[in-house]
Design a protein around this motif. Sequence first.
Motif, short mmCIF file in Angstrom:
data_model
loop_
_atom_site.label_atom_id
_atom_site.label_comp_id
_atom_site.label_asym_id
_atom_site.label_seq_id
_atom_site.Cartn_x
_atom_site.Cartn_y
_atom_site.Cartn_z
N MET A 47 0.85 -1.16 0.00
CA MET A 47 0.00 0.00 0.00
C MET A 47 0.90 1.23 0.00
SD MET A 47 -2.97 1.16 2.62
CE MET A 47 -4.30 0.60 1.63
N GLU A 48 0.54 2.21 -0.78
CA GLU A 48 1.34 3.42 -0.89
C GLU A 48 0.72 4.56 -0.09
OE1 GLU A 48 2.39 4.60 -4.80
OE2 GLU A 48 3.06 2.61 -5.39
N ASN A 49 1.59 5.33 0.56
CA ASN A 49 1.21 6.55 1.29
C ASN A 49 0.07 6.31 2.28
OD1 ASN A 49 3.17 8.10 -0.08
ND2 ASN A 49 1.81 8.21 -1.84
N ASP A 50 0.23 5.29 3.09
CA ASP A 50 -0.72 4.98 4.15
C ASP A 50 -0.41 5.90 5.33
OD1 ASP A 50 -2.69 3.69 5.56
OD2 ASP A 50 -1.51 1.89 5.96
N THR A 51 -1.40 6.62 5.86
CA THR A 51 -1.20 7.54 6.97
C THR A 51 -1.86 6.98 8.22
OG1 THR A 51 -1.10 9.45 5.50
CG2 THR A 51 -1.55 9.89 7.81
N ILE A 52 -1.07 6.89 9.31
CA ILE A 52 -1.59 6.40 10.57
C ILE A 52 -1.09 7.30 11.69
CG2 ILE A 52 -1.75 3.98 9.86
CD1 ILE A 52 0.89 3.52 11.34
N THR A 53 -1.82 7.34 12.79
CA THR A 53 -1.39 8.05 13.98
C THR A 53 -1.14 7.01 15.06
OG1 THR A 53 -2.67 10.00 13.37
CG2 THR A 53 -1.98 9.82 15.67
N LEU A 54 0.07 7.03 15.58
CA LEU A 54 0.50 6.04 16.57
C LEU A 54 0.73 6.69 17.92
CD1 LEU A 54 3.15 4.24 14.35
CD2 LEU A 54 0.90 3.37 14.96
N PRO A 55 0.51 5.95 19.00
CA PRO A 55 0.87 6.49 20.32
C PRO A 55 2.38 6.53 20.46
CG PRO A 55 0.07 4.24 20.52
CD PRO A 55 -0.10 4.64 19.08
N GLY A 56 2.89 7.64 20.96
CA GLY A 56 4.33 7.80 21.16
C GLY A 56 4.66 7.59 22.63
N GLY A 57 5.51 8.47 23.15
CA GLY A 57 5.84 8.43 24.56
C GLY A 57 7.00 7.52 24.92
N GLY A 58 7.58 6.82 23.94
CA GLY A 58 8.71 5.94 24.20
C GLY A 58 9.85 6.24 23.25
N ARG A 59 10.93 5.50 23.35
CA ARG A 59 12.08 5.71 22.47
C ARG A 59 11.86 5.08 21.10
NH1 ARG A 59 16.45 2.99 23.76
NH2 ARG A 59 17.47 3.94 22.00
N VAL A 60 11.15 3.94 21.05
CA VAL A 60 10.99 3.20 19.80
C VAL A 60 9.54 3.25 19.36
CG1 VAL A 60 11.24 0.95 18.69
CG2 VAL A 60 12.90 1.68 20.40
N LEU A 61 9.35 3.55 18.10
CA LEU A 61 8.02 3.57 17.49
C LEU A 61 8.00 2.47 16.44
CD1 LEU A 61 5.52 5.48 17.62
CD2 LEU A 61 6.46 6.62 15.63
N SER A 62 7.12 1.48 16.59
CA SER A 62 7.04 0.36 15.66
C SER A 62 5.91 0.58 14.67
CB SER A 62 6.81 -0.96 16.41
OG SER A 62 7.93 -1.27 17.20
N LEU A 63 6.25 0.55 13.39
CA LEU A 63 5.24 0.69 12.35
C LEU A 63 4.52 -0.65 12.20
CD1 LEU A 63 7.32 2.74 9.78
CD2 LEU A 63 5.70 3.57 11.48
N PRO A 64 3.19 -0.62 12.12
CA PRO A 64 2.44 -1.89 12.16
C PRO A 64 2.49 -2.73 10.89
CG PRO A 64 0.94 -0.04 11.98
CD PRO A 64 2.31 0.54 12.14
N GLN A 65 2.67 -2.13 9.72
CA GLN A 65 2.64 -2.88 8.47
C GLN A 65 4.04 -3.02 7.92
OE1 GLN A 65 -0.13 -4.34 7.33
NE2 GLN A 65 -1.27 -3.49 9.03
N ARG A 66 4.37 -4.22 7.44
CA ARG A 66 5.71 -4.48 6.94
C ARG A 66 5.64 -5.21 5.62
NH1 ARG A 66 8.54 -6.15 12.62
NH2 ARG A 66 7.63 -4.46 13.75
N PRO A 67 6.69 -5.22 4.85
CA PRO A 67 7.92 -4.48 4.99
C PRO A 67 7.70 -3.01 4.64
CG PRO A 67 7.97 -5.69 2.93
CD PRO A 67 6.70 -6.08 3.65
N VAL A 68 8.48 -2.14 5.26
CA VAL A 68 8.41 -0.71 5.00
C VAL A 68 9.18 -0.43 3.71
CG1 VAL A 68 9.09 1.57 5.84
CG2 VAL A 68 8.21 -0.13 7.43
N VAL A 69 8.56 0.36 2.84
CA VAL A 69 9.21 0.77 1.60
C VAL A 69 9.50 2.25 1.72
CG1 VAL A 69 8.95 0.96 -0.90
CG2 VAL A 69 7.91 -0.97 0.30
N ALA A 70 10.78 2.60 1.76
CA ALA A 70 11.18 4.00 1.88
C ALA A 70 12.29 4.28 0.87
CB ALA A 70 11.65 4.31 3.29
N ASP A 71 11.94 5.04 -0.16
CA ASP A 71 12.91 5.45 -1.18
C ASP A 71 12.45 6.77 -1.77
OD1 ASP A 71 10.81 4.76 -2.91
OD2 ASP A 71 11.68 2.82 -3.42
N ALA A 72 13.06 7.20 -2.86
CA ALA A 72 12.73 8.50 -3.46
C ALA A 72 11.26 8.56 -3.91
CB ALA A 72 13.65 8.78 -4.64
N GLN A 73 10.73 7.48 -4.42
CA GLN A 73 9.34 7.46 -4.88
C GLN A 73 8.36 7.24 -3.73
OE1 GLN A 73 11.67 5.32 -6.33
NE2 GLN A 73 12.11 6.72 -8.02
#
Length: 163
Positions: free
Chosen positions: A1-27
């Motif tokens: 899925m492309e450009n999925d926007t979610i709001t996650l609870p923070g408050g800690g050092r590590v934030l885990s994204l729920p869907q994998r694998p993460v695709v992060a590149d120029a596009q």
Amino acid sequence: MENDTITLPGGGRVLSLPQRPVVADAQHPLRVTELSGMTGIELECIEGRDFRRLGAELTRGEPWYQPTRLMGWPYNRPSGVWAPQVRVTYSHGYAEVPDDVMDIVLALAVMNLSNPENLREQAIDDYRRVWASETIGGGATLSDSQKADLRPYRRAAFTVAPS
């Protein structure tokens, strides 16, 4: 899925994204925004400056480093901690379904469609039909070998911190 926007609870050092694998590149850019809550201030975070990414985990700075933006922003928050809420826009998933996953899905579909009523045998007068035992029992379920084949695609339900 492309450009999925979610709001996650923070408050800690590590934030885990729920869907994998993460695709992060120029596009497919990874956009992370800390939401400060009642003030309405939103801070765009930049990978390498404000956080580090390893797979699907976004980590703030280590608490023993010199204070920097990587330690948390604004500075009145505890060092190295994400804001109470973090909005992340990212792309995830496979461009194509891996062959071994597709094989298992198709095998389950065939099993379920070949005997949808979960019958062992059916007889009418001199006609008798018998189904294989693999097609019986509560719909299509994964075998132990199929579970083992899918294990590399599962994310961990929890992690144990080293002591």
